[in-house]
Write an enzyme that holds these catalytic residues in place. Structure first.
Site, PDB file in Angstrom:
ATOM      1  N   LYS A 518      32.115  70.236   0.595  1.00 40.20           N
ATOM      2  CA  LYS A 518      33.364  70.201  -0.165  1.00 40.20           C
ATOM      3  C   LYS A 518      34.554  70.099   0.789  1.00 40.20           C
ATOM      4  O   LYS A 518      34.437  70.342   1.989  1.00 40.20           O
ATOM      5  CB  LYS A 518      33.481  71.475  -1.019  1.00 40.20           C
ATOM      6  CG  LYS A 518      33.467  72.772  -0.220  1.00 40.20           C
ATOM      7  CD  LYS A 518      33.512  73.987  -1.131  1.00 40.20           C
ATOM      8  CE  LYS A 518      33.513  75.274  -0.312  1.00 40.20           C
ATOM      9  NZ  LYS A 518      33.649  76.477  -1.145  1.00 40.20           N
ATOM     10  N   ARG A 619      35.460  85.874  -9.657  1.00 37.57           N
ATOM     11  CA  ARG A 619      36.159  84.583  -9.620  1.00 37.57           C
ATOM     12  C   ARG A 619      35.629  83.717 -10.765  1.00 37.57           C
ATOM     13  O   ARG A 619      36.319  83.480 -11.736  1.00 37.57           O
ATOM     14  CB  ARG A 619      35.966  83.923  -8.256  1.00 37.57           C
ATOM     15  CG  ARG A 619      36.767  82.659  -8.051  1.00 37.57           C
ATOM     16  CD  ARG A 619      36.695  82.177  -6.613  1.00 37.57           C
ATOM     17  NE  ARG A 619      35.334  81.848  -6.191  1.00 37.57           N
ATOM     18  CZ  ARG A 619      35.030  81.376  -4.975  1.00 37.57           C
ATOM     19  NH1 ARG A 619      35.985  81.212  -4.062  1.00 37.57           N
ATOM     20  NH2 ARG A 619      33.780  81.094  -4.671  1.00 37.57           N
ATOM     21  N   TYR A 749      64.531  71.301  16.977  1.00 35.48           N
ATOM     22  CA  TYR A 749      65.432  71.576  15.858  1.00 35.48           C
ATOM     23  C   TYR A 749      65.934  73.015  15.874  1.00 35.48           C
ATOM     24  O   TYR A 749      65.222  73.937  16.278  1.00 35.48           O
ATOM     25  CB  TYR A 749      64.710  71.316  14.539  1.00 35.48           C
ATOM     26  CG  TYR A 749      64.528  69.849  14.218  1.00 35.48           C
ATOM     27  CD1 TYR A 749      65.634  69.012  14.017  1.00 35.48           C
ATOM     28  CD2 TYR A 749      63.259  69.297  14.097  1.00 35.48           C
ATOM     29  CE1 TYR A 749      65.467  67.672  13.722  1.00 35.48           C
ATOM     30  CE2 TYR A 749      63.071  67.957  13.786  1.00 35.48           C
ATOM     31  CZ  TYR A 749      64.192  67.146  13.603  1.00 35.48           C
ATOM     32  OH  TYR A 749      64.019  65.819  13.299  1.00 35.48           O
ATOM     33  N   MET A 798      57.865  67.312  12.331  1.00 34.79           N
ATOM     34  CA  MET A 798      56.955  66.638  11.411  1.00 34.79           C
ATOM     35  C   MET A 798      55.906  65.820  12.153  1.00 34.79           C
ATOM     36  O   MET A 798      54.721  65.837  11.796  1.00 34.79           O
ATOM     37  CB  MET A 798      57.726  65.723  10.448  1.00 34.79           C
ATOM     38  CG  MET A 798      56.800  64.970   9.475  1.00 34.79           C
ATOM     39  SD  MET A 798      57.666  63.877   8.345  1.00 34.79           S
ATOM     40  CE  MET A 798      58.397  65.077   7.236  1.00 34.79           C
TER      41      MET A 798
END
Length: 855
Positions: A518, A619, A749, A798
């Site tokens: 998964k 769950r 930044y 980024m």
């Protein structure tokens, strides 16, 4: 070698005989059968697999000759086959290879050591192939099985052999020495690799030296004091009494000496003053590293010699000097040696799988080409089920030592056996013998450049690029590959296979294994990993959502697939692609029942479902109080077949919660028994509750199946098996630029990067857009560069991140940076982030190119 001769050689008993076949090929893997008519299959038993269970498959694929070690095997079912009974199949394989080796009297170079064996072997081939017809170990075939398979390649057309030998425990090298029977030995070095099976480094050196007991010449570096001491004691002192196996394996019982007449070729970088009779044969006097080359000077026979190699790392320098000394012994001129050493090329130790243009998959094996490695590469291509069309781009095979016509007929037969749909041949010989490839869609080019000028159309296919180094096929691989951002996530498929084997060895014989793939196999990629798991014959795959299972089916995965969380909107796809749902509530089961009454999808009944029980995770899952209604619904709906009953442990990796884990097992047994008694299954459902940590910590609860998740990817939450697991994923990027920034300036930044002194700041091509968490900003996180950790300076951007590399000598633009991997474990990054490894792995974004490699 005839079957009758083989039977005698391996001390076997011919249980069933049909014809006295002339054997040419040895096999032990039913998935890699090529030339079946004259092949001999060894049924090898290991902790995790019994080769006898694959005899039927091998027989179906045309194998008619078998070596077995189980007397009660049903040989009569295979009435066309020869069966030889032995006590141990691996021992029989080794005896056969040793007998084959004894038929040839040309020089054999045997190589061992902790590191560098494969590189030295391949470099010697590069240096000597123009003057010798060489047979050598394929890739790194140096094990108890790999060595006999390597030696079996020897034939009368060769006049030099080069074989490597690796060991992991006492007693193994003696067996390999009998097979290789080297006349020249190279001991590369001694280090920490494979130390687990030895009491000490001295014992490990002693064991490795078993390979060289009967050599005429031994090459080694005297700077390794332990090697030098043991060589003196074992090989250079005449032996009065050969050592017993007990002495050979004991730290307290040193060897008593060997033949005493071994010629040693030694070298040293040390300035130590040696006695005249023990001076190194080659004394290194200068090593000068430049940007991409290293200049080396040395004294040999009282004369200064020099070479230049296109490498600057210490391992390559050491490997090159071993080769240099052997070439000097072979009486090559200094000019010839200098020219050859300058042409040394990197050794591609792996096949690389990456995304290509037009939805193609590219397998890059563009650095070497021989018949055996071609077979290995074609097996890897065959594993790729994501495309139905398989294409091979193949260069001439150089210096095979075989008649060209015979060689290319073998190549053509191999391609037909492996079901290659399209061939692109490049080179003079491929073009000359192109008629041999009739029946395969084929096109031929005289040179690589000619191909690049007229590139055919490739679309929706898996492409193997396989070429000898001189053809520069890396240009083809780069042209066909998707252009991507320089940050990559490398996935080591060998490590996945290794980790799978580690966990399989913990299982009882009848316990099945489901592997969770998964979330793109925890960030590693879905169909690429699933292909490998299917090849290694796991029993089930598990995915989180139906669309993940659909993608696997479209990629050619045929294994049973369980989906953990199927939504009603995905039921049509689930039914169409034969994906089995986990059912955790009566509402969900009713929804599926109603959908079956109205679906337009052709459905094959019964529908396999997996019942999830709630035992304490709180769950998903049926509560104990819901079981009577579940039983009633299933009794009224025979279109459903319960394939398995499962639950999930909530804290299997934490010893402090073992009591609760035991309670979950008790609840599971109680609920399972209720279902078993009331539903009276015609076929008992598979029972499973253990995840990766549960496999190691609760072996008594393996039941019918276990579910392997994060452990496959090299992370043991319980930290019991961690030392046995291999790193699977490595996130890597590169330095884009380095600047010297004064203390008065800031970095990044918001001016968060404050400097206390003038610093070297490296900007690397990775940011939060690639999945690098901003929480690693301002020194909390680090990256691995040139053997040292470099802290992050300022905020993660980024697309880029800045690192302080002031303390790292020689760092430069273009250097590789490891974000996590072998040197910087993902667990450490997770610790810095105060999270778990799962999150780090699954956070790597889709824009990061995945590159899969396999040795």
């Amino acid at each position: 070698m005839k079957i009758s001769h083989i039977t005698k050689t391996i001390n076997g008993t011919l249980l069933q005989s049909t014809q006295n076949t002339d054997i040419q090929h040895l096999l032990f893997d039913s998935r890699k059968i090529t030339f079946s008519n004259n092949a001999l299959f060894f049924a090898i038993q290991s902790q995790s697999r019994d080769g006898h269970t694959f005899i039927a498959e091998a027989y179906q694929k045309g194998i008619r000759n078998f070596v077995i070690s189980q007397l009660d095997w049903q040989t009569s079912l295979y009435f066309e086959a020869n069966f030889i009974l032995v006590s141990d199949s691996i021992e029989a394989l080794q005896k056969l290879a040793a007998e084959h080796r004894s038929q040839f009297d040309y020089p054999i170079i045997g190589i061992t050591g902790s590191n560098g064996k494969t590189v030295v072997k391949e470099w010697l081939y590069q240096l000597l192939w123009q003057d010798f017809h060489i047979v050598r170990s394929p890739k790194s075939y140096n094990s108890q099985i790999g060595v006999p398979l390597s030696v079996w390649q020897m034939n009368e057309q060769h006049n030099l052999g080069i074989f490597e030998a690796g060991i992991s425990e006492v007693g193994e090298m003696e067996k390999l020495a009998k097979i290789i029977q080297p006349t020249i030995g190279i001991f590369t070095n001694i280090g920490a690799a494979h130390s687990k099976g030895f009491e000490s480094d001295r014992q490990k050196v002693q064991e490795k030296l078993e390979l060289f007991r009967n050599v005429d010449i031994l090459v080694y570096c005297v700077d390794y004091e332990l090697i030098t001491e043991c060589v003196h004691d074992i090989l250079l002192l005449p032996s009065q009494h050969p050592p017993t196996p007990l002495q050979r394996g004991s730290f307290d019982s040193p060897f008593e000496g060997g033949r005493g007449d071994v010629k040693t070729l030694t070298w040293s970088k040390s300035n130590t003053l040696y006695p005249t009779n023990s001076k190194p044969t080659l004394q290194i006097t200068l090593i000068h590293k430049q940007s991409t080359f290293t200049h080396i000077e040395a004294k040999y026979q009282n004369k200064t010699r020099q070479i230049k190699i296109p490498f600057t790392d210490e391992a390559s320098i050491e490997n090159a000097i071993h080769c240099w000394l052997l070439l000097l012994h072979f009486n090559y001129s200094d000019a010839d040696i200098a020219a050859k050493m300058l042409q040394l090329s990197p050794i591609a130790m792996r096949l690389e799988l990456k995304q290509g243009n037009n939805n193609c998959s590219i397998i890059n094996d563009s650095y070497n080409n021989d018949l055996h490695s071609l077979g290995i590469a074609l097996d890897f291509l065959k594993q790729q089920r994501q495309h139905s069309k398989h294409t091979l781009i193949l260069s001439d095979i150089l210096q095979s030592g075989q008649n060209h016509e015979h060689l290319y007929r073998q190549v053509a037969q191999l391609l037909q056996q492996k079901n290659i749909q399209r061939l692109i041949g490049i080179g003079e010989k491929m073009t000359t013998y192109q008629t041999f490839f009739e029946g395969i869609e084929a096109i031929f080019f005289p040179t690589t450049q000619a191909f690049l000028q007229q590139i055919p159309v490739f679309r929706e296919e898996s492409i193997l690029v396989k070429g000898a180094r001189t053809f520069a096929f890396e240009r083809i691989a780069n042209t066909l590959s998707q252009k991507a951002h320089s940050t990559v996530l490398e996935i080591n498929l060998n490590a996945i296979a290794h980790n799978l084997k580690v966990y399989r060895q913990l299982l009882q014989n009848n316990t099945k294994m489901m592997v969770m793939v998964k979330a793109l196999s925890y960030g590693s990629g879905s169909f690429e990993v699933a292909n490998l798991l299917q090849y290694h014959q796991v029993d089930y795959l598990g995915v989180a959502y139906t669309d993940e299972g659909v993608a696997l089916r479209k990629a050619g995965i045929t294994l049973p697939i369980m989906v953990l969380n199927p939504s009603p909107s995905s039921f049509d796809a689930l039914l169409q692609y034969r994906i089995e749902p986990e059912i955790y509530s009566l509402w969900q089961l009713q929804q599926l029942d109603e959908h079956l009454q109205h679906t337009s999808v052709s459905v094959e009944f019964p529908i396999s479902i997996h019942l999830k029980l709630e035992t304490g995770m709180n769950r998903l899952g049926f509560e104990e109080s819901e079981l009577p209604n579940l039983v009633q619904h299933l009794q009224n709906n025979p279109q459903f077949e319960v394939a398995s009953i499962l639950s999930h442990l909530s804290a299997s990796d934490e010893a402090q919660h073992d009591g609760f884990s035991e309670e979950q097992m008790r609840r599971y047994e109680l609920m399972h028994n209720y279902l078993q008694e009331n539903l009276q299954f015609s076929k008992p459902p598979i029972r499973h509750i253990l995840n990766s940590s549960g496999i190691t910590r609760f072996p008594q609860y393996q039941m019918d199946m276990v579910r392997l998740g994060l452990g496959l990817y090299g992370i043991d939450g319980g930290n019991i098996l961690q030392s046995q697991l291999q790193c699977v994923s490595a996130l890597k990027t590169y330095i884009a630029q380095i600047k010297k920034v004064p203390a008065s300036e800031t970095v990044g930044y918001a001016r968060k990067g404050q400097l206390s002194k003038t610093s070297k700041i490296a900007t690397v091509n990775i940011g939060y857009g690639d999945g690098l968490h901003r929480r690693l900003s301002n020194g909390k996180g680090k990256m691995w560069i040139c053997g040292k950790l470099a802290p992050i300076v300022g905020n993660v951007c980024m697309d880029m991140t800045m690192l302080n590399v002031t303390h790292i000598e020689g760092v430069k633009a273009g250097d590789e940076v490891e974000v996590f991997g072998e040197h910087l474990p993902v667990q450490q990054v997770a610790e810095w982030l105060e999270t778990i490894s799962y999150e780090v792995l699954t956070s790597v974004s889709g824009r990061v190119k995945r590159v899969y490699f396999q040795e």
